[in-house]
Design a protein around this motif. Sequence first.
Motif, PDB file in Angstrom:
ATOM      1  N   ALA A  15      -0.519   4.459   1.322  1.00 29.95           N
ATOM      2  CA  ALA A  15      -1.061   5.504   2.195  1.00 29.95           C
ATOM      3  C   ALA A  15      -0.073   5.945   3.275  1.00 29.95           C
ATOM      4  O   ALA A  15       0.117   7.146   3.505  1.00 29.95           O
ATOM      5  N   VAL A  62       1.532   7.798  -3.623  1.00 29.04           N
ATOM      6  CA  VAL A  62       2.267   6.973  -4.576  1.00 29.04           C
ATOM      7  C   VAL A  62       3.732   7.390  -4.716  1.00 29.04           C
ATOM      8  O   VAL A  62       4.621   6.534  -4.829  1.00 29.04           O
ATOM      9  N   GLY A  94      -8.994  -3.791  -6.006  1.00 27.25           N
ATOM     10  CA  GLY A  94      -9.117  -2.498  -5.343  1.00 27.25           C
ATOM     11  C   GLY A  94      -7.859  -1.652  -5.426  1.00 27.25           C
ATOM     12  O   GLY A  94      -7.172  -1.605  -6.450  1.00 27.25           O
ATOM     13  N   GLU A  95      -7.552  -0.984  -4.325  1.00 25.37           N
ATOM     14  CA  GLU A  95      -6.383  -0.100  -4.284  1.00 25.37           C
ATOM     15  C   GLU A  95      -5.089  -0.870  -4.457  1.00 25.37           C
ATOM     16  O   GLU A  95      -4.128  -0.354  -5.030  1.00 25.37           O
ATOM     17  N   GLY A 118       0.818  -1.210   0.000  1.00 18.85           N
ATOM     18  CA  GLY A 118       0.000   0.000   0.000  1.00 18.85           C
ATOM     19  C   GLY A 118       0.849   1.256   0.000  1.00 18.85           C
ATOM     20  O   GLY A 118       2.044   1.207   0.283  1.00 18.85           O
ATOM     21  N   SER A 126      -4.738  -1.163  -8.162  1.00 19.12           N
ATOM     22  CA  SER A 126      -4.576   0.119  -8.850  1.00 19.12           C
ATOM     23  C   SER A 126      -3.218   0.754  -8.572  1.00 19.12           C
ATOM     24  O   SER A 126      -2.702   1.510  -9.399  1.00 19.12           O
ATOM     25  N   ASN A 127      -2.626   0.436  -7.433  1.00 18.66           N
ATOM     26  CA  ASN A 127      -1.326   1.013  -7.079  1.00 18.66           C
ATOM     27  C   ASN A 127      -0.158   0.064  -7.301  1.00 18.66           C
ATOM     28  O   ASN A 127       0.984   0.407  -6.991  1.00 18.66           O
TER      29      ASN A 127
END
Length: 223
Positions: free
Chosen positions: A118, A123, A192-193, A116, A196-197
């Motif tokens: 965050a 990013v 999900g995230e 992740g 996407s990341n």
Amino acid sequence: MKKYFAECLGTFVLTFLGCGTAMFLGCTTPAGVVGTALAFGLAVVAMAYTIGGISGCHINPAITLGVALSGRMSWKEAFGYWCGQLVGGILAGAVLLLVAGVVAAPDLTGALGSNGVANAGGVWGAFLVEVIATFLFVIVVLGTTDEKVGAGNLAGLAIGLSLVLIHLVCINLTGTSVNPARSIGPALFAGGEALSNVWVFICAPMVGGALSALVWKGIAPSK
């Protein structure tokens, strides 16, 4: 072909054991962070002494890039390594999803141990963390496996311990990738995230691996 299968197996073991530990031990407590860091590092040590004599135990596309840029393998062989590593990571992600759906214990990461951005500030913060961490990791690999000044049979231990240290620093920032194959597998099934990341955890480790090869070329003793 045996080298590529060995890379697939090694990457599967690393991803399954490392991400599996994160999933079921959690990474929100000091014990969870240390346990996960040890799981990734010990998986590398175990695989180094299992398949190191077959493929060199890269089990990481960033390491393969660094090795190829250092002139220690052909680009054709590197492509085969990358294919094996990606298949191993994806298979591990699929098995982690299966296990999470069968056992009663919850996935404490909520995303199959995927990475992740965050906690790293987004990013680009995560990108910077992963470039630095991968650079440090791969330069250890290149140095300890150098045929002239390397650590010989102790290289696997040194590499595994360095991965433990890197995880201790980075787990609470990015979940620690330093390995695109390890990131792609869980992200594909978590969605999900995480998905996407995932480009961050593909591109940044490859940049770090390339930088490590350039630096090692500059400091390695001439042959």
